[in-house]
Design an enzyme around this catalytic site. Structure first.
Site, PDB file in Angstrom:
ATOM      1  N   LYS A  88       0.848  -1.198   0.000  1.00  0.00           N
ATOM      2  CA  LYS A  88       0.000   0.000   0.000  1.00  0.00           C
ATOM      3  C   LYS A  88       0.886   1.251   0.000  1.00  0.00           C
ATOM      4  O   LYS A  88       2.102   1.147   0.082  1.00  0.00           O
ATOM      5  CB  LYS A  88      -0.950  -0.045   1.203  1.00  0.00           C
ATOM      6  CG  LYS A  88      -1.651  -1.405   1.381  1.00  0.00           C
ATOM      7  CD  LYS A  88      -2.570  -1.764   0.200  1.00  0.00           C
ATOM      8  CE  LYS A  88      -2.860  -3.246   0.076  1.00  0.00           C
ATOM      9  NZ  LYS A  88      -3.885  -3.798   0.908  1.00  0.00           N
TER      10      LYS A  88
HETATM   11  C1  LIG Z   1      -4.480  -5.194   1.322  1.00  0.00           C
HETATM   12  C2  LIG Z   1      -5.924  -5.234   1.521  1.00  0.00           C
HETATM   13  C3  LIG Z   1      -6.493  -5.707   2.718  1.00  0.00           C
HETATM   14  C4  LIG Z   1      -5.689  -6.369   3.808  1.00  0.00           C
HETATM   15  O1  LIG Z   1      -4.736  -5.529   4.383  1.00  0.00           O
HETATM   16  P1  LIG Z   1      -3.712  -6.140   5.443  1.00  0.00           P
HETATM   17  O2  LIG Z   1      -3.166  -4.913   6.126  1.00  0.00           O
HETATM   18  O3  LIG Z   1      -2.668  -6.868   4.667  1.00  0.00           O
HETATM   19  O4  LIG Z   1      -4.458  -7.009   6.374  1.00  0.00           O
HETATM   20  C5  LIG Z   1      -7.868  -5.626   2.864  1.00  0.00           C
HETATM   21  N1  LIG Z   1      -8.658  -5.125   1.895  1.00  0.00           N
HETATM   22  C6  LIG Z   1      -8.151  -4.687   0.724  1.00  0.00           C
HETATM   23  C7  LIG Z   1      -9.071  -4.121  -0.303  1.00  0.00           C
HETATM   24  C8  LIG Z   1      -6.774  -4.740   0.491  1.00  0.00           C
HETATM   25  O5  LIG Z   1      -6.286  -4.329  -0.684  1.00  0.00           O
END
Ligand SMILES: *Cc1c(COP(=O)(O)O)cnc(C)c1O
Length: 378
Positions: free
Chosen positions: A182
C-alpha cells in the site's frame, strides 16, 4: 538493464532514526507512539477517532464487531477484492454475499448492490479498490434507509479523495492497511477510523483482550490497578516501532501521492495512444492515489493479458495480474453466488503496472514501450 518492480515502498533515514529512538526509549509495544500516530492519522483523514491495529484484516474484523454484525447476518462484499474483505465477514460468523462491481471503477455501486441486498443484510463492505474512491454517498443513500451499515475498506486508499475530502471521512467506520504493497507502510499494520466515539472505545478494548485497563496504563503506573476482561477479544495491537514508522510515512504521504499521480498521468497519456488498452482513471467525484494502476486488455489489442505479462517480463518489467475474484478461491467454493460477470472480466483481463515513488521516467518509458508494441519485440 535492471528489473523494474511493480511496487517498492519509499522508506528512508527518517524511518531508521524514528525506530532507533523507540528502541532507545525502552518502550517498544503499543504506547505513546501508537497514540501519537492515531491522533495524526485522524487529523489527516478528517475523522474524529482512529484506533491502530495489527493489520487492515484485523481492523475489518473489529469494524464488523463494533458495527454490531452477528453470526447468521449477511454482509455484502465485492468478490473483486483482496480476500481479507470477505474473510472479515466470516470471522464474525456472518455469511458473505458477493456483489458485482462497476466496469469502469471496479467498485460497488447502488446498481450492483441492489440485486443482492435482502432482509438479512446487516452490513456492506465498500472497497476503494486500488485507491479509486467508491461513491460512498450513493451507496449510503441506498443502505442507510434500510438500516444497513456501510463499512469502508480503505485499505488501498490513504491519500485518495472523495468529494474534496479524504476517503473514509464520510464513513461510519473505515479500515486502512499499512502493508508495504500500500502507499503508506509500517511493515504490517492497520487502522480503524470511525465517527462514533462508542465504536472507537469498543474497538480499543477489543484489540487488547477487552481489558478494562489498557496495557500502557498498567505498565506506566507503579501500583497497577487490577484489570478485568470484559468480553472475548483479541490481540490486534500495533507496536510503537511500527507507529514511529507510520508517523514519518504519514508526513511523506502528500509527496508520494503527487508523484504517483504524475506517473499515472504519464501512463494515461501513453495508453491513450494505444488501441485496445484502457487505464484506470479518477472517477468524476474524486481522486485516486493509484495504489494499483491497472490496465484492461481489450479485444482490439495485439496480445491478451498473459501475452502482455510475458512481453513485460521479457523486458525485465514485473507487472501483476489484476485484482482477484474471491468467489473463485477454494476457500469460497462452498459460498453460493449469483453471476459476477464484471468481476470475472476485470479479474481476467487487467494487469497492474509498475508504479512507486522512486520509479524513474526512463524506467516508465521502458514499460510504455512494451505496452505500445507487445509483439514482435527483439
Ligand atoms: C491489502 C488489503 C487488505 C488487507 O490488508 P492487510 O493490512 O494486509 O491485512 C484488505 N482489503 C483490501 C481491499 C486490500 O487491498
Amino acid at each position: 538493464m535492471s528489473r523494474v518492480n511493480v511496487m517498492q515502498p519509499w522508506l528512508g533515514e527518517e524511518e531508521v532514526a524514528a525506530v532507533s529512538e523507540v528502541i532507545r526509549s525502552g518502550w517498544v509495544a503499543q504506547g505513546p507512539r501508537v497514540a501519537a500516530f492515531e491522533d495524526a492519522f485522524a487529523a489527516s483523514m478528517q475523522v474524529p477517532h482512529a484506533v491502530a491495529t495489527s493489520s487492515c484484516t484485523t481492523a475489518l474484523h473489529l469494524a464488523l464487531l463494533v458495527a454490531g454484525v452477528r453470526a447468521g447476518d449477511e454482509v455484502v462484499v465485492p468478490s473483486f477484492s483482496f480476500i481479507a474483505t470477505a474473510n472479515a465477514a466470516r470471522y464474525v460468523g456472518a455469511r458473505p454475499v458477493f456483489a458485482d462491481v462497476d466496469p469502469v471503477t471496479g467498485n460497488l455501486t447502488p446498481a450492483t448492490l441492489a440485486p443482492v441486498l435482502g432482509p438479512r443484510t446487516r452490513a456492506v463492505v465498500a472497497v476503494d479498490q486500488g485507491g479509486v474512491p467508491v461513491d460512498l454517498a450513493a451507496v449510503r443513500a441506498l443502505c442507510d434507509p434500510l438500516g444497513v451499515v456501510v463499512v469502508e475498506d480503505a485499505a488501498c486508499a490513504a491519500g485518495s479523495t472523495y468529494r474534496d475530502r479524504p476517503v473514509g471521512a464520510g464513513a461510519d467506520v473505515a479500515a486502512w492497511s499499512f502493508h508495504p504493497r500500500k502507499v503508506l507502510t509500517t511493515g504490517e499494520g492497520g487502522m480503524l477510523t470511525t465517527t462514533h466515539r462508542d465504536w472507537a472505545e469498543r474497538a480499543r478494548r477489543l484489540r487488547e483482550h477487552a481489558m478494562s485497563v489498557s496495557a500502557a496504563e498498567r505498565h506506566t503506573s507503579v501500583l497497577a490497578p487490577p484489570e478485568e476482561y470484559l468480553e472475548l477479544a483479541y490481540n490486534y495491537r500495533m507496536t510503537d516501532l511500527q507507529a514511529a514508522v507510520g508517523l514519518v510515512q504519514l508526513g511523506r504521504l502528500p509527496a508520494v501521492v503527487e508523484r504517483r499521480r504524475t506517473l499515472a498521468a504519464g501512463y494515461a497519456k501513453a495508453v491513450a495512444a494505444v488501441e485496445g488498452l484502457r487505464l484506470v482513471q479518477d472517477p468524476p467525484y474524486g481522486t485516486s492515489n493509484f495504489q494499483s494502476c491497472w490496465v484492461e486488455v481489450l479485444p482490439g489489442y495485439p496480445a491478451d493479458r498473459e501475452g502482455l505479462l510475458r512481453a513485460l517480463a521479457e523486458a525485465d518489467v514485473s507487472a501483476r495480474r489484476g485484482i482477484m475474484a474471491t468467489h473463485r478461491q477454494p476457500a469460497y467454493a462452498h459460498v453460493e453466488t449469483g453471476p459476477l460477470p464484471v468481476t470475472e472480466r476485470l479479474s481476467d483481463h487487467t494487469l497492474i503496472l509498475p508504479l512507486f515513488h522512486q520509479l524513474t521516467d526512463s524506467e516508465q518509458s521502458r514499460v510504455v514501450d512494451v505496452l505500445a508494441r507487445p509483439a514482435g519485440r527483439s
